[in-house]
Design an enzyme around this catalytic site. Sequence first.
Site, mmCIF file in Angstrom:
data_model
loop_
_atom_site.group_PDB
_atom_site.id
_atom_site.type_symbol
_atom_site.label_atom_id
_atom_site.label_comp_id
_atom_site.label_asym_id
_atom_site.label_seq_id
_atom_site.Cartn_x
_atom_site.Cartn_y
_atom_site.Cartn_z
ATOM 1 N N GLY A 1 1.762 -0.025 3.556
ATOM 2 C CA GLY A 1 3.107 -0.557 3.397
ATOM 3 C C GLY A 1 3.824 0.068 2.209
ATOM 4 O O GLY A 1 3.475 1.156 1.766
ATOM 5 N N ILE A 2 4.852 -0.643 1.703
ATOM 6 C CA ILE A 2 5.601 -0.135 0.544
ATOM 7 C C ILE A 2 4.760 -0.436 -0.692
ATOM 8 O O ILE A 2 4.818 -1.528 -1.238
ATOM 9 C CB ILE A 2 7.007 -0.759 0.476
ATOM 10 C CG1 ILE A 2 7.805 -0.297 1.703
ATOM 11 C CG2 ILE A 2 7.711 -0.347 -0.820
ATOM 12 C CD1 ILE A 2 9.278 -0.592 1.653
ATOM 13 N N HIS A 3 3.931 0.523 -1.108
ATOM 14 C CA HIS A 3 2.966 0.246 -2.157
ATOM 15 C C HIS A 3 3.370 0.777 -3.521
ATOM 16 O O HIS A 3 4.311 1.546 -3.656
ATOM 17 C CB HIS A 3 1.571 0.692 -1.742
ATOM 18 C CG HIS A 3 1.468 2.128 -1.364
ATOM 19 N ND1 HIS A 3 2.084 2.646 -0.262
ATOM 20 C CD2 HIS A 3 0.822 3.142 -1.957
ATOM 21 C CE1 HIS A 3 1.812 3.928 -0.179
ATOM 22 N NE2 HIS A 3 1.059 4.271 -1.201
ATOM 23 N N ALA A 4 2.606 0.341 -4.512
ATOM 24 C CA ALA A 4 3.013 0.414 -5.910
ATOM 25 C C ALA A 4 3.508 1.773 -6.371
ATOM 26 O O ALA A 4 4.595 1.886 -6.916
ATOM 27 C CB ALA A 4 1.864 -0.053 -6.793
#
Lengths: 542, 85
Positions: free
Chosen positions: B13-16
């Site tokens: 997903g939209i990760h760090a």
Amino acid sequence: MQVATGTKIVNGIAIGKLHIYKAPVYEISEAQAEDPIQELNRFEQARVKVQEQQHALYEKALKTAGEESAGIFEAHELMLDDDDLIDGCKAIMTEQKKGAEYAVREGFDNVAQMFSEMDDPYFQARSADIIDLKNAMLDVLMGNDTDSLQGTEPSILVAEDFTPSETVKLDKSLMLGMITREGSSNSHTAILARSMNLPTLIQCKDISDDWEGKFAILDGYNSCLYIEPTPDLIETLTNKHNEDLKKEALLQELKGKSNTTIDGRTIRVYANIGGPSDIGAVQANDAEGVGLFRSEFVYLNSKEDPSEEEQFQAYKRVVETLAPKLVVIRTCDIGADKTIDYMNLDKEENPALGYRAIRICLTRKDFFKRQLRALLRASAYGNLGIMFPMIISLREVRECKEILAECRRELANEGVKVADKIEVGIMVETPAAVLCADELAQEVDFFSLGTNDLTQYTCALDRQNAKLEPFSDTHHPAVLRAIQMTIEAGHRHGIWVGICGELGADQTLTETFLRMGVDELSVNAKSVLPLRKIIRSIDLSK
Amino acid sequence: MKEFKYTVTDPVGIHARPAGILVKEAKNFVSKITITKGEKSADMRKLLALMGLGVKQGEEVTVQIEGDDEEACAAYIEKFFSENF
């Protein structure tokens, strides 16, 4: 003697003293601060200092643990720039007139709690990152010395769990092994253990403070820890440990060397992989390429038919990371023992001889084209090869190549970049392909022998049926002859021939295969270096 | 105002890390950038809020860009999404 158990992360044995690694306890005053301006300044100074520390950890991790592990510290640096986090802490100092330590605890805990309440495991685990940053801020504000926590002698470290920054800060030369009460196979502790190949137990619920300084042996093979073991056990496990060390040293020496026999014949030894998560193993074991990338994982890990984009991203990641090494990707090999709900395949009387692999692809053209387009797009990022499974006829190969060419034309019209040259090959895993190898060799760039299916089909022995065990012979002369015929046919037409089935890793056959003239062996990553050792000890002139 | 929709394909997903880089880059533009998933929205300049949306693989987000450099900003952000998420 006391025995504790847990979940192992890597095999191996560690022998030495236990050392309890305990983070400092923070005692934070809730009293009002005298001078809010001073607290704001202290907060700001600590924030800058921790950002510098995180940057240093990023640089260190980049060198020791690689890009992926290092990335988290870059993210930490950026998290400390977050306006919501900073403003939240500042408000506590200016409005509630509290000290910087108190503001940090409350402000960071709020964000950590937000993450821990999310339902996705990845985002939940980010709360550990925020706690890590909170502790780093508090250590700076309170002047804690965290460098001496590890002690000065080599030991097996025991902790509740390790935070990301702890795993990087730890002096690896003093670490014999790790034991934690918490942690999962995705935790930072586990990632560190795997990247260092360090014997490690997680989920060890028996951890106790009075273990400090005691002599112990961590047996990763059996997932247990012996505290103050008996002399017999010490001797047995020490011997096993010494054997491991010897083997490991021998294999490490082989890294970077070629797979060349004493009389000077060189072949390629590649790895078989199942997905992007195996990239690390390919690199760690010094494989020269990937001879079989089973693309089934994109289908098996998905609830619905995976999109072209989804597949492209997965293939690209592998091809790009391993470039310029060759990565041969086998197209969808679903059916037989691998079935998937969304494919709506009928139940069959005889699935091994049934509707599977290329037979599905050639009848469901849109499905096949999605994969081929994804493969062609990924080819622009490295050195990609395409391999078709379960081929029995020339017609099938031609049809596959036509569809591939059609996809290439489409992509060219769309202005999408595709590599100019892509090696296209087939799996030779049916007796039909062996017997037609001369014709097939004229259509492709390489053959790869799938010995598991080839044995099953040549000997008419069902792989899944345990009752047939007494009849099966993995070195059956018919199978070996089939391999030889395939290699010879390939060479008559100037193409390379490899083996990607289980038999490729069978060290008792390595010399036989070399004498047959095999060009490549593709095996599980762990077998690459042992195979290199054997190849380098063979003399074909004798 | 510019707007685009995007379905996340990255397995985590939209990760760090990419999100952090995106936030940093977003600060080079003057336009207001808002990302929406379902009923929740976040300012693209705020990393923790963006991560707090918890965008996973297969989920669709809407990104709205409004301001003087919205053309360039939208093109940049859309490209970043397709390359990183």
